[in-house]
Design a protein around this motif. Structure first.
Motif, short mmCIF file in Angstrom:
data_model
loop_
_atom_site.label_atom_id
_atom_site.label_comp_id
_atom_site.label_asym_id
_atom_site.label_seq_id
_atom_site.Cartn_x
_atom_site.Cartn_y
_atom_site.Cartn_z
N LYS A 1 3.23 -0.23 4.67
CA LYS A 1 2.27 -1.16 4.07
C LYS A 1 2.59 -2.62 4.42
O LYS A 1 1.70 -3.42 4.65
CB LYS A 1 2.23 -0.96 2.55
N PHE B 1 -5.82 -0.89 0.87
CA PHE B 1 -5.07 -0.05 1.79
C PHE B 1 -5.78 1.30 1.91
O PHE B 1 -6.32 1.83 0.93
CB PHE B 1 -3.65 0.21 1.27
N LYS C 1 0.11 -5.20 6.45
CA LYS C 1 -0.28 -6.55 6.04
C LYS C 1 0.00 -7.55 7.17
O LYS C 1 -0.80 -8.45 7.43
CB LYS C 1 0.49 -6.96 4.79
N VAL D 1 0.62 4.73 -0.94
CA VAL D 1 -0.69 4.15 -1.22
C VAL D 1 -0.90 3.95 -2.71
O VAL D 1 -1.54 3.01 -3.13
CB VAL D 1 -1.80 5.04 -0.63
N LEU E 1 -4.69 -1.79 6.39
CA LEU E 1 -5.00 -2.82 5.40
C LEU E 1 -6.27 -3.53 5.87
O LEU E 1 -6.29 -4.15 6.93
CB LEU E 1 -3.84 -3.81 5.26
N PHE F 1 -0.74 3.45 7.66
CA PHE F 1 -1.54 2.72 6.68
C PHE F 1 -2.47 1.74 7.41
O PHE F 1 -2.13 1.21 8.46
CB PHE F 1 -0.65 1.91 5.73
#
Length: 424
Positions: A143, A106, A147, A238, A6, A4
């Protein structure tokens, strides 16, 4: 293995203002909330002066005079348009995008066989080159870690705006996490941070190494999932809705392809009503609403089209009629005839507690009271008699109220009368 990214706009509202007023670069700038009440965005120079997010403007008057802080009124029309432009650019870098807030999204990077750090730099450069907004990129196998990586990319200059945790060894990742306070973890709020710190779980690494059975028993399955994500085990896709009430999504795939605007209007109005019901259930207000439509990528012979738009609300609201009106306006802007639409969705963003409703000079308090009672009655009947026993037949008659904006910049990108002027 999942991957992922961000992407987050740096000091987004301030950055939007600087795009059209380069004289603000390097100067302390604060953007104020509705009615010029309190700080909702701060430049790095303002942060260095100790100005907190949400600090009332009247409390920083002396500081502003001493250091020349420039205060601007919120220009949500401009910010929303710049957000739409940024999200459209980012959409080109992955077929899987989740807009998390007005300045964050994302991207799913599963199966991307390339140097992800270089890819992150390409993302930064293209966003900066095309719309002038500086962004940072965090890349990781979950995720939550993405972050965290984004936080590191912002705070630690050695990353040059892109932190790819997936390129680090386990030991390197642990050293990085050991230097990040537990309150910086996605979903760990102030109260939870205080509880974790009291238990000597004061860093991201400490929480990662905590016993999952204990965390689940003492706190919740949500925090247990966070621990798993910190360990690199992906628990959130997602498409999932964030668990911390920062957005509410209602979207559906159609049973049959939809070609007409009238039918799409019915669909997104229904989704907005459903999202508004969820919003009131958690006692929140939405400051903006996002609507999107898309064709089916699986129908390869069909012409493909996918677009979305964010609509800022004049005042944060949970009124179904207001949200429907906004979403129908947005749909008209992005609808294009000649496509077989397979899916549409509505997302409420910029959520805040209903108890913090901020009125303006033009707010009709009696009308707001009637609206609140109407929504309570609607929800009560639908809970008692079943879903959609009562439902909206139109987009409503809500009208926007002007708010105090003593130092608002122009709507450079959305109003012909306020286009930027170039003198040469």
């Amino acid at each position: 293995m999942s991957t992922f990214a961000l992407i987050d706009g740096n000091n987004f509202y301030v950055s939007c203002e600087r795009v059209f007023n380069p004289a603000l670069e390097g100067k302390p700038v604060v953007v104020l909330s509705n009615n010029d009440g309190c700080a909702v965005a701060r430049s790095q120079e303002v942060k260095a002066l100790g100005v907190r997010m949400g600090m009332p403007w009247f409390q920083m008057q002396a500081l502003a005079r001493k250091h020349g802080i420039i205060a601007l009124s919120s220009n949500y029309t401009l910010y929303a348009d710049m957000s739409n432009r940024m999200m459209a650019i980012l959409r080109q870098f992955s077929p899987h995008q989740e807009i998390y807030s007005i300045d964050e999204c994302f991207l799913g990077l599963d199966g991307f066989n390339l140097d992800l750090s270089d890819y992150g730099q390409q993302i930064r450069q293209q966003v900066r080159r095309w719309i002038g907004i500086p962004v940072c990129v965090g890349i990781a196998p979950t995720k939550t870690l993405a972050k965290l990586a984004n936080h590191a990319a912002k705070k630690q200059p050695q990353w040059d705006g892109v932190c790819d945790l997936s390129s680090l060894s386990e030991a390197e990742r642990d050293r990085l996490m050991d230097g990040i306070e537990v309150g910086e973890i996605w979903g760990v709020g102030r109260k939870l941070r205080e509880q974790l710190t009291a238990m000597r779980l004061s860093t991201a690494l400490a929480l990662k190494q905590a016993d999952t059975a204990f965390i689940r028993k003492r706190f919740s399955v949500v925090l247990e999932r966070t621990v798993q994500e910190l360990r690199g085990i992906s628990c959130l896709g997602v498409e999932e809705v964030a668990s911390n009430k920062r957005q509410i999504v209602c979207s559906r795939s159609f049973g049959l392809p939809v070609l007409r605007l009238a039918e799409l209007n019915e669909a997104v109005s229904s989704y907005a009503a459903r999202a508004a019901e969820k919003l009131r259930r958690q006692f929140s207000l939405a400051g903006a609403i996002h609507v999107y439509i898309t064709t089916s990528p699986f129908r390869e012979k069909d012409p493909q089209y996918s677009q979305g738009i964010t609509i800022p609300l004049p005042e944060a609201s949970d009124d179904t009629s207001k949200l429907i009106r906004a979403v129908q306006w947005g749909l008209k802007q992005i609808f294009r005839p000649g496509y077989r639409y397979a899916k549409a969705g509505v997302m409420l963003i910029e959520l805040g507690p209903a108890g913090n409703r901020q009125s303006s000079f033009f707010t009709d308090e009696e009308k707001e009271s009637r609206s609140s009672k109407l929504m309570q009655t609607l929800d009560s009947i639908n809970r008692k008699m079943g879903k959609d026993t009562l439902f909206p037949a139109s987009s409503g008659i809500a009208r926007p109220w002007r708010m105090k904006q003593g130092n608002k910049s122009s709507c450079y990108t959305t109003d012909w009368r306020e286009l930027a002027e170039v003198r040469c």
